[in-house]
Design a protein around this motif. Structure first.
Motif, short mmCIF file in Angstrom:
data_model
loop_
_atom_site.label_atom_id
_atom_site.label_comp_id
_atom_site.label_asym_id
_atom_site.label_seq_id
_atom_site.Cartn_x
_atom_site.Cartn_y
_atom_site.Cartn_z
N THR A 4 0.84 -1.19 0.00
CA THR A 4 0.00 0.00 0.00
C THR A 4 0.88 1.24 0.00
O THR A 4 2.02 1.20 0.46
CB THR A 4 -0.92 0.07 1.23
OG1 THR A 4 -0.11 0.12 2.40
CG2 THR A 4 -1.85 -1.12 1.29
N GLN A 6 1.33 4.41 1.83
CA GLN A 6 0.91 4.96 3.11
C GLN A 6 1.40 6.40 3.21
O GLN A 6 2.58 6.68 3.10
CB GLN A 6 1.49 4.13 4.24
CG GLN A 6 0.97 4.51 5.59
CD GLN A 6 1.46 3.55 6.66
OE1 GLN A 6 2.39 2.79 6.44
NE2 GLN A 6 0.84 3.60 7.80
N MET A 7 0.47 7.32 3.42
CA MET A 7 0.82 8.73 3.53
C MET A 7 1.07 9.06 4.99
O MET A 7 0.25 8.81 5.85
CB MET A 7 -0.32 9.59 2.99
CG MET A 7 0.02 11.05 2.93
SD MET A 7 -1.26 11.89 2.00
CE MET A 7 -0.71 13.56 2.17
N ALA A 12 2.74 14.74 3.86
CA ALA A 12 1.79 15.85 3.76
C ALA A 12 2.50 17.19 3.95
O ALA A 12 2.24 18.15 3.20
CB ALA A 12 0.68 15.69 4.79
N LYS A 15 4.48 18.06 0.88
CA LYS A 15 3.62 18.56 -0.20
C LYS A 15 3.28 20.03 0.02
O LYS A 15 3.25 20.81 -0.93
CB LYS A 15 2.34 17.75 -0.27
CG LYS A 15 2.50 16.38 -0.89
CD LYS A 15 1.16 15.69 -0.96
CE LYS A 15 1.22 14.37 -1.66
NZ LYS A 15 -0.12 13.78 -1.81
N HIS A 50 -4.52 16.64 -1.09
CA HIS A 50 -5.12 15.37 -1.48
C HIS A 50 -4.74 14.28 -0.48
O HIS A 50 -3.57 14.10 -0.16
CB HIS A 50 -4.66 14.97 -2.88
CG HIS A 50 -5.16 13.64 -3.31
ND1 HIS A 50 -6.48 13.42 -3.62
CD2 HIS A 50 -4.54 12.46 -3.44
CE1 HIS A 50 -6.64 12.16 -3.94
NE2 HIS A 50 -5.47 11.55 -3.84
N ALA A 51 -5.72 13.59 0.04
CA ALA A 51 -5.56 12.49 1.01
C ALA A 51 -5.02 12.94 2.36
O ALA A 51 -4.60 12.13 3.16
CB ALA A 51 -4.68 11.38 0.43
N VAL A 52 -5.02 14.23 2.63
CA VAL A 52 -4.50 14.73 3.90
C VAL A 52 -5.40 14.34 5.07
O VAL A 52 -4.95 14.32 6.21
CB VAL A 52 -4.25 16.25 3.84
CG1 VAL A 52 -5.55 17.03 3.97
CG2 VAL A 52 -3.27 16.68 4.91
N GLU A 53 -6.65 13.99 4.79
CA GLU A 53 -7.54 13.59 5.88
C GLU A 53 -7.10 12.29 6.54
O GLU A 53 -7.55 11.96 7.64
CB GLU A 53 -8.99 13.48 5.41
CG GLU A 53 -9.27 12.35 4.45
CD GLU A 53 -8.99 12.68 3.00
OE1 GLU A 53 -9.14 11.77 2.17
OE2 GLU A 53 -8.61 13.82 2.70
N SER A 54 -6.18 11.57 5.93
CA SER A 54 -5.71 10.32 6.51
C SER A 54 -4.59 10.52 7.54
O SER A 54 -4.17 9.57 8.18
CB SER A 54 -5.25 9.36 5.41
OG SER A 54 -4.16 9.93 4.71
#
Length: 83
Positions: A4, A6-7, A12, A15, A50-54
């Motif tokens: 996977t 994984q962020m 973040a 970025k 993008h995808a920062v909610e994770s």
């Protein structure tokens, strides 16, 4: 076995930091105020958030993004209102 992407928080924040050159590009742009705002919503926010909610991203990172937009790219072309 599962692979996977994984962020992490460091991804973040990297970025967000990578957006600094974009603010300079917007500052030099001859586009109008509304067009610059649209560019921020369509490209800048999508690219760095993008995808920062994770992950957890501290308020200071959002503040730096907002400040970068307002000081370097938008402020210079904000329309002047005469009363």
């Amino acid at each position: 076995m599962q692979y996977t992407l994984q962020m992490t928080n460091s991804t973040a924040t990297a970025k967000c930091a990578a957006m600094i050159p974009l603010w300079g590009n917007l500052s030099r742009s001859l586009a109008g105020y509304q067009q610059k705002l649209r560019a921020c919503r369509a490209k800048a926010w999508a690219r760095c958030l993008h995808a920062v909610e994770s992950v957890h991203l501290a308020d200071e990172h959002y503040d730096k993004l907002r400040t970068g937009v307002m000081q370097q790219s938008i402020h210079a072309s904000k329309p002047v209102h005469h009363h």
